[in-house]
Design an enzyme around this catalytic site. Structure first.
Site, short mmCIF file in Angstrom:
data_model
loop_
_atom_site.label_atom_id
_atom_site.label_comp_id
_atom_site.label_asym_id
_atom_site.label_seq_id
_atom_site.Cartn_x
_atom_site.Cartn_y
_atom_site.Cartn_z
N SER A 148 0.84 -1.20 0.00
CA SER A 148 0.00 0.00 0.00
C SER A 148 0.87 1.25 0.00
O SER A 148 1.98 1.26 0.56
CB SER A 148 -0.85 -0.03 1.28
OG SER A 148 -1.31 1.25 1.60
N TYR A 172 -1.75 0.00 10.47
CA TYR A 172 -2.01 -0.68 9.19
C TYR A 172 -0.82 -0.54 8.25
O TYR A 172 -0.31 -1.52 7.69
CB TYR A 172 -3.27 -0.10 8.53
CG TYR A 172 -3.40 -0.51 7.08
CD1 TYR A 172 -3.72 -1.81 6.74
CD2 TYR A 172 -3.17 0.42 6.05
CE1 TYR A 172 -3.81 -2.19 5.40
CE2 TYR A 172 -3.27 0.06 4.72
CZ TYR A 172 -3.59 -1.26 4.40
OH TYR A 172 -3.66 -1.63 3.09
N LYS A 176 2.05 -3.37 6.56
CA LYS A 176 2.45 -3.54 5.14
C LYS A 176 3.96 -3.37 5.00
O LYS A 176 4.61 -4.10 4.25
CB LYS A 176 1.70 -2.54 4.26
CG LYS A 176 0.20 -2.80 4.19
CD LYS A 176 -0.09 -4.08 3.45
CE LYS A 176 -1.53 -4.52 3.59
NZ LYS A 176 -1.83 -5.77 2.91
#
Ligand SMILES: NC(=O)c1ccc[n+]([C@@H]2O[C@H](COP(=O)([O-])OP(=O)(O)OC[C@H]3O[C@@H](n4cnc5c(N)ncnc54)[C@H](O)[C@@H]3O)[C@@H](O)[C@H]2O)c1
Length: 374
Positions: A148, A172, A176
């Site tokens: 991402s 989050y 990643k």
């Protein structure tokens, strides 16, 4: 058309991005697909619809092998459980053994990730480690990984090249960034076995033009475009649309994002699969392993107000909105430099903003309750 097809395992294939990736992989007629999903944020209906689109796209004289390959094998399983992937690999042998994996499954809401970090690390990191272990044991070590743009945090350079420092600012984003590190370390440790490509998605939006598959988040959408689509069918209109800040250093003061049509983004996974089979793509890397990361974006920034305007045109809904204060964690501009993916993977996002808003509205207006209306 050669009828020998390789099997691709796609954890998370029932979800928004995964369903479009499964479709694009099937449409090549070069692969068969097995999906692993626990339906935490998706419905198996998406898979039935993918099969229909893939079958409808076949020419009348398509072989039986082509028809059979439109059927997706579905394994209900949770990637936090170690044996989920072992079971999947054990199911296919010989010519039908799993050739490569596209890992799409993850928890993905930035805000929520700060509230339940252990769950995010459990799914996004433990799940990834479980997968890598199973891949190593099964000697099926080609991986495409959903990363991402959040790994860039607040980037210094716009458009953002892949060489921009990785400095994720949310739980989050860190899952990643850590996920990429784990995969790279694995490729470095086993350079003769593993090869992997991380695809750093910018802002995927829109739907397949059939209107049969699309984004169906559970609860109020956290992303702008699905929220605008749902508001147009009458949901979440109270307390009205909030635009978080209009004093950013951008042309109209609102945040700028790089929206990419979901069919372009999904097609990029086929480019990545092809690259995984091509030794020249991994030659002359500075590290011993065979690992690369690419941006998948359009390379064109669009502001919040521009997106509202685009959706107004296709839906006819006025979107009364209120400017409120900046939201914690938002960065002014996240626009990709997609030139590396274009040069090395042959990837190019061809759809424009009109295609994206039209296809999104086509999906939402035909499925006002998403897949849940079934
Ligand atoms: N949507 C975006 O804007 C965006 C942007 C950048 C990166 N990504 C990444 O793309 C990937 C797909 O995102 P999406 O928007 O399609 O999300 P999604 O929630 O629609 O899809 C994720 C899928 O993974 C499944 N899943 C979740 N936990 C699981 C578990 N423990 N075991 C098995 N399956 C599980 C869900 O049920 C769902 O089908 C994610 O890795 C996400 O981090 C998404």
């Amino acid at each position: 058309m050669v009828d020998k097809k390789q099997r691709i395992l796609i954890p998370g294939g029932a979800g928004y991005i995964g369903s479009h990736v499964v479709l694009c992989v099937l449409l090549t007629r070069r692969y068969k697909v097995t999906v692993v999903d626990n339906y935490h944020n998706s419905f198996p209906t998406s898979i039935e619809r993918i099969e229909k689109i893939a079958l409808d796209a076949l020419p009348k004289d398509a072989s039986q092998a082509d028809r059979d390959a439109c059927k997706v094998d579905l394994i209900k399983g949770d990637m936090r459980e170690r044996d989920t992937f072992d079971r999947a690999f054990a199911q296919y042998k010989g010519d039908d053994a799993i050739y490569a994996v596209i890992l799409v499954a993850a928890l993905k809401a930035v805000g929520e990730s700060g509230e339940i970090p252990i769950d995010y690390y459990d799914v996004n990191i433990s799940g990834l480690v479980n997968l890598l272990r199973s891949m190593k044991e099964a000697k099926a070590a080609r991986l495409v990984y959903s990363s991402s743009a959040t790994v860039y945090g607040t980037p210094k350079t716009i458009p953002i090249p892949e060489t921009s420092p990785l400095q994720a600012e949310s739980v989050y984003g860190r899952t990643k960034q850590i996920g990429e590190t784990i995969i790279k370390d694995t490729c470095d440790a086993y350079p003769d076995e593993f090869r992997a490509i991380s695809l750093r998605y910018f802002n995927p939006a829109g739907a397949h033009p059939s209107g049969l598959i699309g984004e169906d988040p559970r609860g109020k959408p956290g992303n702008l475009l699905p929220l605008l689509a749902q508001m147009a069918v009458g949901k979440y209109r109270e307390p009205g649309l909030q635009v978080f800040g209009n004093d950013y250093p951008t042309p109209d003061g609102t945040c700028v994002r790089d929206y990419i049509h979901i069919m372009d983004l999904a097609g990029g996974h086929v480019n990545a699969l092809d690259a995984l089979s091509d030794d020249s793509k991994f030659a002359q890397l500075p590290s011993p392993g065979k690992y690369k990361a690419y941006n998948l974006g359009k390379g064109k920034g669009m502001s919040v107000l521009q997106m509202i305007e685009a959706m107004k045109k296709v839906t006819g809904y006025g979107y009364p909105y209120k400017i409120v204060g900046r939201r914690k964690g938002d960065v002014p501009d996240l626009t990709a430099d997609p030139s590396l993916a274009e040069k090395e993977l042959g990837f190019k996002a061809v759809h424009n903003l009109e295609d994206m808003s039209r296809d999104l509205w086509n999906w939402q207006s035909k499925n006002p309750q998403g897949y849940g209306q079934q």
